[in-house]
Design a protein around this motif. Sequence first.
Motif, PDB file in Angstrom:
ATOM      1  N   SER A 139       3.891   5.245  10.377  1.00 22.39           N
ATOM      2  CA  SER A 139       4.461   6.516   9.901  1.00 22.39           C
ATOM      3  C   SER A 139       5.003   7.336  11.074  1.00 22.39           C
ATOM      4  CB  SER A 139       3.429   7.306   9.098  1.00 22.39           C
ATOM      5  OG  SER A 139       2.370   7.735   9.909  1.00 22.39           O
ATOM      6  N   ARG A 140       4.376   7.189  12.240  1.00 24.25           N
ATOM      7  CA  ARG A 140       4.874   7.922  13.407  1.00 24.25           C
ATOM      8  C   ARG A 140       6.240   7.361  13.833  1.00 24.25           C
ATOM      9  NH1 ARG A 140       0.789   7.526  17.931  1.00 24.25           N
ATOM     10  NH2 ARG A 140       2.329   6.287  19.031  1.00 24.25           N
ATOM     11  N   LEU A 180       6.909   9.518   3.021  1.00 28.25           N
ATOM     12  CA  LEU A 180       6.055  10.680   2.749  1.00 28.25           C
ATOM     13  C   LEU A 180       5.314  11.142   3.996  1.00 28.25           C
ATOM     14  CD1 LEU A 180       4.508   9.068  -0.396  1.00 28.25           C
ATOM     15  CD2 LEU A 180       5.751  11.220  -0.501  1.00 28.25           C
ATOM     16  N   GLY A 181       5.237  10.262   4.999  1.00 30.17           N
ATOM     17  CA  GLY A 181       4.420  10.572   6.178  1.00 30.17           C
ATOM     18  C   GLY A 181       2.942  10.595   5.834  1.00 30.17           C
ATOM     19  N   CYS A 182       2.552   9.902   4.769  1.00 28.87           N
ATOM     20  CA  CYS A 182       1.164   9.999   4.293  1.00 28.87           C
ATOM     21  C   CYS A 182       0.217   9.156   5.132  1.00 28.87           C
ATOM     22  CB  CYS A 182       1.063   9.617   2.826  1.00 28.87           C
ATOM     23  SG  CYS A 182       1.115   7.844   2.485  1.00 28.87           S
ATOM     24  N   GLY A 183       0.759   8.186   5.877  1.00 30.15           N
ATOM     25  CA  GLY A 183      -0.068   7.420   6.805  1.00 30.15           C
ATOM     26  C   GLY A 183      -0.901   6.317   6.175  1.00 30.15           C
ATOM     27  N   ARG A 184      -0.654   6.007   4.894  1.00 36.82           N
ATOM     28  CA  ARG A 184      -1.408   4.931   4.266  1.00 36.82           C
ATOM     29  C   ARG A 184      -1.070   3.582   4.911  1.00 36.82           C
ATOM     30  NH1 ARG A 184      -4.293   4.142  -0.462  1.00 36.82           N
ATOM     31  NH2 ARG A 184      -3.560   2.275  -1.453  1.00 36.82           N
ATOM     32  N   ARG A 193       8.857   8.572  11.414  1.00 38.49           N
ATOM     33  CA  ARG A 193       9.244   9.963  11.705  1.00 38.49           C
ATOM     34  C   ARG A 193      10.194   9.996  12.901  1.00 38.49           C
ATOM     35  NH1 ARG A 193       9.132  14.776  14.083  1.00 38.49           N
ATOM     36  NH2 ARG A 193       8.462  13.734  15.980  1.00 38.49           N
ATOM     37  N   GLU A 243       0.807  -1.218   0.000  1.00 40.23           N
ATOM     38  CA  GLU A 243       0.000   0.000   0.000  1.00 40.23           C
ATOM     39  C   GLU A 243       0.844   1.274   0.000  1.00 40.23           C
ATOM     40  OE1 GLU A 243      -3.152   0.143  -0.435  1.00 40.23           O
ATOM     41  OE2 GLU A 243      -3.968  -1.800   0.164  1.00 40.23           O
ATOM     42  N   CYS A 244       2.142   1.145   0.213  1.00 40.01           N
ATOM     43  CA  CYS A 244       2.987   2.343   0.351  1.00 40.01           C
ATOM     44  C   CYS A 244       3.354   2.935  -1.012  1.00 40.01           C
ATOM     45  CB  CYS A 244       4.267   1.972   1.111  1.00 40.01           C
ATOM     46  SG  CYS A 244       5.502   3.300   1.100  1.00 40.01           S
ATOM     47  N   PRO A 245       3.084   4.236  -1.229  1.00 41.36           N
ATOM     48  CA  PRO A 245       3.396   4.861  -2.516  1.00 41.36           C
ATOM     49  C   PRO A 245       4.893   4.884  -2.844  1.00 41.36           C
ATOM     50  CG  PRO A 245       1.896   6.255  -1.244  1.00 41.36           C
ATOM     51  CD  PRO A 245       2.380   5.167  -0.326  1.00 41.36           C
ATOM     52  N   VAL A 246       5.743   4.812  -1.835  1.00 44.65           N
ATOM     53  CA  VAL A 246       7.189   4.788  -2.101  1.00 44.65           C
ATOM     54  C   VAL A 246       7.646   3.357  -2.391  1.00 44.65           C
ATOM     55  CG1 VAL A 246       9.489   5.194  -1.123  1.00 44.65           C
ATOM     56  CG2 VAL A 246       7.663   6.861  -0.755  1.00 44.65           C
ATOM     57  N   ASP A 252      -0.310   3.167   8.060  1.00 43.83           N
ATOM     58  CA  ASP A 252      -1.003   3.108   9.359  1.00 43.83           C
ATOM     59  C   ASP A 252      -2.404   2.547   9.158  1.00 43.83           C
ATOM     60  OD1 ASP A 252       1.217   4.559  10.089  1.00 43.83           O
ATOM     61  OD2 ASP A 252       0.176   6.465  10.244  1.00 43.83           O
ATOM     62  N   GLU A 253      -3.028   3.022   8.084  1.00 44.73           N
ATOM     63  CA  GLU A 253      -4.394   2.630   7.776  1.00 44.73           C
ATOM     64  C   GLU A 253      -4.450   1.158   7.361  1.00 44.73           C
ATOM     65  OE1 GLU A 253      -6.398   5.158   8.342  1.00 44.73           O
ATOM     66  OE2 GLU A 253      -8.188   3.978   7.911  1.00 44.73           O
ATOM     67  N   ALA A 254      -3.391   0.693   6.691  1.00 44.79           N
ATOM     68  CA  ALA A 254      -3.371  -0.669   6.162  1.00 44.79           C
ATOM     69  C   ALA A 254      -3.065  -1.710   7.234  1.00 44.79           C
ATOM     70  CB  ALA A 254      -2.328  -0.777   5.054  1.00 44.79           C
TER      71      ALA A 254
END
Lengths: 316, 396
Positions: free
Chosen positions: B380-381, B364-368, B384, B322-325, B370-372
Amino acid sequence: MLDPKLVSDLVARYMRDTGLPVPAPKEALYRWAEPLRLPREGPRYLYTGGLYQLMPYIQAMVKYLEKMEEGRAGRLALGLAGRLAGLGGLAKAVARPDKGLVAYSESVLRGIAGHLRRAGVEYAYLYEDDLYSGVILHDLGLDEDFTRHANMVYRRLRERGVESVITVDPHTTHMLRSVYPKYVDGYSLEVKTYIELLDEAGYQAKSGGEAVIHDPCLYARFEGVVEQPRRLLSRSGVEAKEPRRSRRMTYCCGGPIEGLAPSLSKRIARIRMDELRRVSSRIVVMCPICYANLSSVAPEGVEVVDLALVLGEPGA
Amino acid sequence: MPSPLDRVRSALMDEGLQEALLRAATNNQVKVESLLRERPELAEAARRARRAKDEAIGRLEELIDEAMRSLRAINAEPHYAETPEEAREAVARIVGSGKLVVMSKSMAAEEAGIREYLEELGNEVWETDLGQLLVQLEGGRPMHTIAPAVHMTRERALRLVNEKLGANLPEDAGIEEIAGAARRFLREKIVKADVGISGANALAADTGAIVLVENEGNIRLVTTASPIHIAVVPVDKIVPTLQDALTVAIAQAGYAGLYPPTYINVIAGPSSTADIEQVRVWGAQGPKELHVVLLDNGRLRARETPLRDQLRCIRCGRCQFECPVWVHTANNWGGPVYGGPMGLNWTAITWSMEEASKLAFLCLGCGRCDEACPVEIPLSRLIRWLKTQAHRPGRS
C-alpha cells in the motif's frame, strides 16, 4: 468514477486557501467544545485534527461530486468550477452539511472528552489551534502540499507549547504518529489515542449489551490499537463479538475512495456490512469515515455507533 | 482498446464476474488462513524466501551473470532480453514458423506477448493450464496470477470448450467433464508439440536449476514431452541457490492456498543418457534442448526507486484475493498483464508508470495487502507512491 486529478486539484486549492479540504467554516472544528469550557493549557492536549467535524462537510461534497459525475455537462461545470471561476458556487452548494451528522460527530467528541475526564486524564484543548491534519493530501499523493501543511500544523502546535497530544481517530493518529515524522524535520510529539489512554487508566464505563467490533484499518494494521478497545468494552460490560475478518485482518469500510469512486466504495461497504450484521445488529466503529460509509448502507434495525458512545453518553 | 479505467467500470457492471470473484476470494481467504494456522513452517519458509530475495535483489547483475554461466555449464542455453521485443525475438528465433507449440501458464510470457507473436509467425500455439486455455479461447487475459480464469463460471467455461474445441458436452456437464474435454484435446497437442514453453517460480544462480510449482501436471508434460523446452524467466525470479529456489516454491504454494503442491519440478538442463558405454548424450525422453530467456523489462531500473521492494514478490496472488477493491474488479484493475495490489506495481515496473499511477487512486490504502504478503512488501505504501507520480509535472 471521477478524475483523480480534478479532485486532487480541488482539494489542494481548498487546502491552500483555507487549511481545510472542503468548504467549511473554521469554527466548525472547535464548536463542539464550546459548552465544555475545557482548559487551554495542560500537560497533554486534545488534538482532534478535525476529521469527525469535517465528515458532514466531506459527505456533502461527495454528494455534490456524485451528481456531477452523472452527466457530461456536470463534469464540465465541475472542471470549470475547480479550474477557473472561483470556488464560491461550489462552496455554497456543499456548505450545508447534514445536521444529524454534525450532531453525531459533536456528541462523539463530547463523549470522548467526558470519558477522558472521568478516567482522570489531565488535558487541555487547543480550540482555534485544533487544525486539520492534512491527511487527505497524503492519501492523494500530494506530497508537496502535504509537507507544507504538516510543517505548518507542527509549528503551530509547538508554538502553543504542545509536547504530547491525544488523538481521537485512526487517520489523524496515523498521520501524527507514523507519517509526520517522515515529513517534518526534528519532529517530536508524544501521540496517544484516547482509547489507549482510557485503557491504560483501567477506565470502566457503565454500559451493557453486545456489539460487533469493526476494527479501523489504520488502528489495527499500523498503530497497534487492537486489544485496547476490546478491553474497554469488556470492562464496561459490553460483550464484544468478532466478525470473520477482524483485528489485523480487518476489512475496509470502503470510505477512502468514496470521493473518487462512489459506487465501488458502496459495494465494499455492503460486503462489510453483511459480514458485520450477521454477528450483531449493533456495530462499533472508531472512525468517522467508517461511521459514514457503513451507516449509509445499514439496513433497518442495524445500528452503527462510535466506541465513545457505546461506552455511555457523556455524564452517564 | 478500452482504457484501464473503462475496464474497471465494465467489471463493476458484470454481475456474473462479481459473484465469481466473491466466491473465489472468500474460499481462498479461508483456505490460506487455516493453512497458515495449521502449518507454521510456511511462515518460516516465507521469512527465508524474503531473505533470499533481498539478497538476490542486492546483487542482481552478479547473479544474472552467475545464472548464465551455470546454465551453460548444464548444457542449457541462456538468452538475455532487456525488452519484451527482444524476448519475443529470442523465442521466435528458436521456434521458427509452422510449428506446434504448447505453453504452461507464464505471466512473463504474457508480458512479452509470446503466444500472440508466435501465432503471427504462423505457429499453432496452445495454453495447457486449464484456466489459461479458457482465457486463450475467450480471447481475454489472465484475471489472477495463479487463477487466470477466476472470473469464469462453469457455464461460461462449458460454452467455450463446446464452441471452440468442439467438445459436445451436454448443458449440465460438470467441471470434471469440462476438465476432461480440455485434457483430451490438449493431450494430443502436447505429445505432438515441437516446442514447450514455460515460465519459472525461481531460477537458482548457483546451479542454473529452474523450479516450477503446479497442481495440474501440465508443466511436467510441457517441459518434458517436446524436443525443445524454452523457459521465459523474469530476472527477479533469480535467487542465489537451489535451496532458496525450493524455499520460494514452498512459500508460494502455501500462500496461494495450494499446499502441499501436487508437483514441484526441478529442471537443470536438457535430458541426457549415459547408458551406452557411459558416454553422455543429450536428448533422452525429455527435451534435447533447453533455452532460458531472461527478461529484464524495467526490473533492474526499478531497483533505484521505491518499487525495489516489489521485486521480492513470489507471485502467490494472496494480496489480490485479500484486496477489497480487487474482489470487485479482478485484474481489470491493472495494466495489460498484471492487476490488483502487486499488479499495479508490476504494471509500473514493466509497462507504464503513467497508467499505473492513474489506477493507483482506486487503492483504499487499507493495508490488507501488506498484511497478506508473505515477503512483507509494503504494497500500500508503494501504491501511494505511485499516486505521487501522477502529480509530477508533465503528467496529465
